[in-house]
Design a protein around this motif. Structure first.
Motif, mmCIF file in Angstrom:
data_model
loop_
_atom_site.group_PDB
_atom_site.id
_atom_site.type_symbol
_atom_site.label_atom_id
_atom_site.label_comp_id
_atom_site.label_asym_id
_atom_site.label_seq_id
_atom_site.Cartn_x
_atom_site.Cartn_y
_atom_site.Cartn_z
ATOM 1 N N ASN A 37 0.854 -1.188 0.000
ATOM 2 C CA ASN A 37 0.000 0.000 0.000
ATOM 3 C C ASN A 37 0.889 1.237 0.000
ATOM 4 O O ASN A 37 1.229 1.783 1.049
ATOM 5 C CB ASN A 37 -0.901 -0.031 1.235
ATOM 6 N N CYS A 92 -3.315 0.436 -2.668
ATOM 7 C CA CYS A 92 -2.466 -0.655 -3.148
ATOM 8 C C CYS A 92 -2.264 -0.546 -4.654
ATOM 9 O O CYS A 92 -3.046 0.099 -5.354
ATOM 10 C CB CYS A 92 -3.068 -2.000 -2.757
ATOM 11 N N CYS A 119 -5.201 -5.936 0.550
ATOM 12 C CA CYS A 119 -4.506 -4.653 0.574
ATOM 13 C C CYS A 119 -4.059 -4.388 2.011
ATOM 14 O O CYS A 119 -4.886 -4.088 2.874
ATOM 15 C CB CYS A 119 -5.417 -3.533 0.071
#
Length: 659
Positions: free
Chosen positions: A218, A418, A486
């Motif tokens: 991320n 992400c 994510c």
């Protein structure tokens, strides 16, 4: 008469000279006397040389033991505290390098103290006996040594690359691994906190960055913060599209006109009156037209007929011509609605699964975008006017349908941060075993740590899991939606406060699969002196900067060609393997080769790498990634993990002797 024989006159008592006078003038035998007189100082000189040489050797050995003890004690010191562990370790090293009685020295006990913050001092005093000098009254000589050891910290940047995959939620020896990781990170912080304070007081700094990783990272907000142009505006995503091409016209009727009353031409029964009101045929009656005009989109009209055939209402109503028999007068009413115009609509006819370019120009900026959540938009009531539609026929992706579609279920999505990685090299250039020298191919832009984007091939893609779908080889075969994850947002190098670090690690949540290469890649990017961040310069305030990556994982490489990762959906995108159905071993091997290449590149940037295998096997690839064998370790429980993070903290500076 006497004659001379040429000899000097005889110097004898007969000539009147005394004994002492003759002895003084006679030099014969003097050497022996001088040698005898010199024996005493000569013996002292030789004896002192022998004894001094022996004492010098003893002191050199004693000094080496002192140095080793000071370094060992400082290496294990935690929280800048001189405790039993420090004294025991220092004493152990001292005694190993200089055993009691060596060179016949007198018994002694090393003194171990902490003279200043961060420093361990070892002192020792003893005496060594003499061999020859004792005849002169010197029976021993003193030996005294003192040495200090401290960690020579300079500007220090530490990047924590942390595995936060789903398995980190599992317990290990009674404690969830993610909890153990949080505690270990805080132990590292506490170990280095005094150093951070000292550095800041001297115009230097100690900073931390964090890269949580699983099947992606991320880092989107960080990239956008540097330059939004480093992200593409259009991203090719394995997705689904809907075909809307069923032509349908939906009228836009005027308001109903005023009711019109009609009277049947003769008297009829109540039953037939009811049919007349409903415009239903009966003997002698043909129903009237209830619609006209058209066809759509030409103007049209409709009529709705009704009556109340109850006696005295519309069948034989008061004032009607015939009101008394079984056949009476009958009337009805109709309301006409005119439809002068029609709307042209196109309804869904098919769904296809394919790679689709998605407009992410606003999505990448953090602006919510609206997407359609269903591809098939046919209503369940068989009323086409309630079906989802568009006004222009065509094929629509989820985002396009979210904008153009009507009567369609939609939702707003916002980028979580992400990414998908930028363009990589052809699969044949990076296999599980090649390149053998770990050199990164020039076309592998994704593995280039410092490459600054200049075109779409070198830009990153915002991940779009809400629109990602896998498929079989045909566009009609589907296996959707795909799994995705994510992790928590990465953090660039900063001087964390303790509370900020605690809050950050507390928010780490296990999710996703294990892709070591993406974690190490972004750890190196965020610790580099170059690239888009260039956060860690070679010097700061004219002092050098030391760079460290602490890489911790709880598992082996665990890839899946059917999930959505930083390389898209491998079974469809085929960016890494070039295959629609690579084996797990094949895909794992290719990603591990990338991991090795990134480790090699990171070390070439003067980054020191520490590797921790937590509750898993320390593989040869992990060992090879570490800067040396001492910087790779396997840990089996929470306490050992905390101890290892502390140990790394105590060793992260350059341990040196200062006295």
């Amino acid at each position: 008469m006497h004659q001379s024989d040429g000899r000097a006159p005889d110097a004898s008592p007969a000539h009147g000279k005394g004994f002492l006078t003759r002895l003084r003038s006679d030099s014969r035998g003097n050497t022996l006397a001088i040698l005898g007189a010199a024996l005493v100082p000569l013996a002292a000189m030789i004896g002192s040389g022998v004894d001094m040489s022996r004492a010098y050797m003893a002191k050199t050995r004693l000094q080496s033991a002192c140095d080793a003890a000071a370094l060992a004690g400082r290496r294990v010191m935690v929280n800048d505290t001189l405790d039993t562990n420090v004294r025991t370790e220092a004493t152990r090293f001292f005694n190993f390098n200089f055993q009691q009685g060596l060179y016949q020295t007198r018994p002694f006990t090393p003194s171990i103290t902490r003279p200043t913050s961060g420093t361990i001092r070892v002192s020792a005093s003893t005496r060594i006996p003499t061999s020859i000098m004792r005849i002169l009254g010197f029976d021993s000589m003193p030996l005294n040594v003192t040495c200090d050891a401290s960690l020579n910290f300079v500007n220090t940047d530490v990047m924590l690359v942390l595995d936060v995959t789903g398995s980190m939620a599992d317990p290990l020896n009674g404690t969830n691994k993610i909890v153990s990781l949080r505690d270990a990170v805080m132990a590292l912080y506490d170990e280095l906190a005094p150093i951070q304070t000292q550095l800041e007081a001297n115009g230097m700094r100690l900073r931390y960055g964090v890269v949580p990783y699983s099947s992606t990272v991320n880092v989107g907000t960080l990239i956008r913060g540097v330059n939004p142009d480093y992200l593409v505006n259009s991203s090719a995503v394995q997705s689904r599209v809907a075909r809307y091409d069923q032509l349908t016209y939906v009228g836009d009727p005027d308001p109903p006109q005023a009711p019109v009353t009609q009277v049947y031409g003769s008297s009829i029964s109540q039953t037939d009156c009811d049919k007349y009101g409903r415009n239903v045929a009966f003997s002698g009656f043909t129903p009237s037209a209830n619609q006209g005009g058209g066809p759509a989109p030409q103007p049209s009209w409709t009529r709705t007929f009704s009556n109340d055939e109850t006696s005295g209402v519309d069948w034989g109503w008061p004032g009607a011509p015939d009101t008394s028999s079984n056949s009476r007068s009958c009337r009805r009413h109709y309301v006409q609605v005119n439809t002068p115009t029609y709307e042209t609509r196109y309804r869904w006819s098919a769904t296809l699964w394919q790679q689709e370019p998605i407009d992410v120009s606003q999505y990448k900026l953090g602006t919510p975008i609206q997407i359609a959540t269903a591809a098939t938009t046919i209503s369940n009531d068989n009323d086409v006017t309630n079906d989802g539609y568009v006004t222009t026929p065509g094929i629509y992706d989820g985002e396009e349908l979210g904008v153009a579609g009507a009567q369609i279920t939609k939702t707003n999505i916002t980028w979580a941060g992400c990414i998908e990685e930028r363009q990589t090299a052809a699969p044949n250039l990076i296999t599980s075993t090649t390149p053998a020298n770990l050199a990164i191919p020039a076309t592998a832009y994704d593995l280039d740590i410092n490459l600054i984007p200049t075109n779409d091939a070198t830009r990153w893609h915002p991940a779009l899991p809400q629109l990602a779908y896998s498929r079989t080889s045909s566009t009609s075969g589907v296996n959707s939606p795909v799994g995705s994850a994510c992790p928590a947002a990465a953090v660039r190098l900063t001087a964390f406060t303790r509370s900020a670090m605690q809050s950050y690690v507390n928010a780490l949540t296990p999710t996703g699969s294990t892709y070591h290469d993406i974690g190490m890649l972004w750890g190196a990017r965020m610790l580099s002196s170059g690239g888009i961040f260039h956060d860690s310069p070679d010097t700061y305030n004219s002092m050098p900067v030391a760079r460290h990556i602490i890489f911790m994982t709880d598992g082996q490489m665990d890839t899946d060609p059917g999930i959505y990762t930083f390389m898209g959906i491998e079974k469809n995108d085929q960016r890494v393997s070039g295959q629609a159905a690579p084996t797990e071993a094949e895909l794992n091997g290719r990603h591990m080769q990338r991991f090795k290449m990134i480790c090699n590149a990171a070390k070439s940037l003067n980054i020191s790498i520490w590797v921790i295998a937590f509750g898993t096997t320390l593989t040869s690839e992990m060992q090879g990634c570490a800067s040396n064998a001492n910087q790779a370790s396997t840990i089996s429980d929470r306490n050992a993990l905390i101890a290892r993070f502390r140990q790394i903290g105590s060793n992260i500076g350059a341990l040196r002797l200062t006295q």
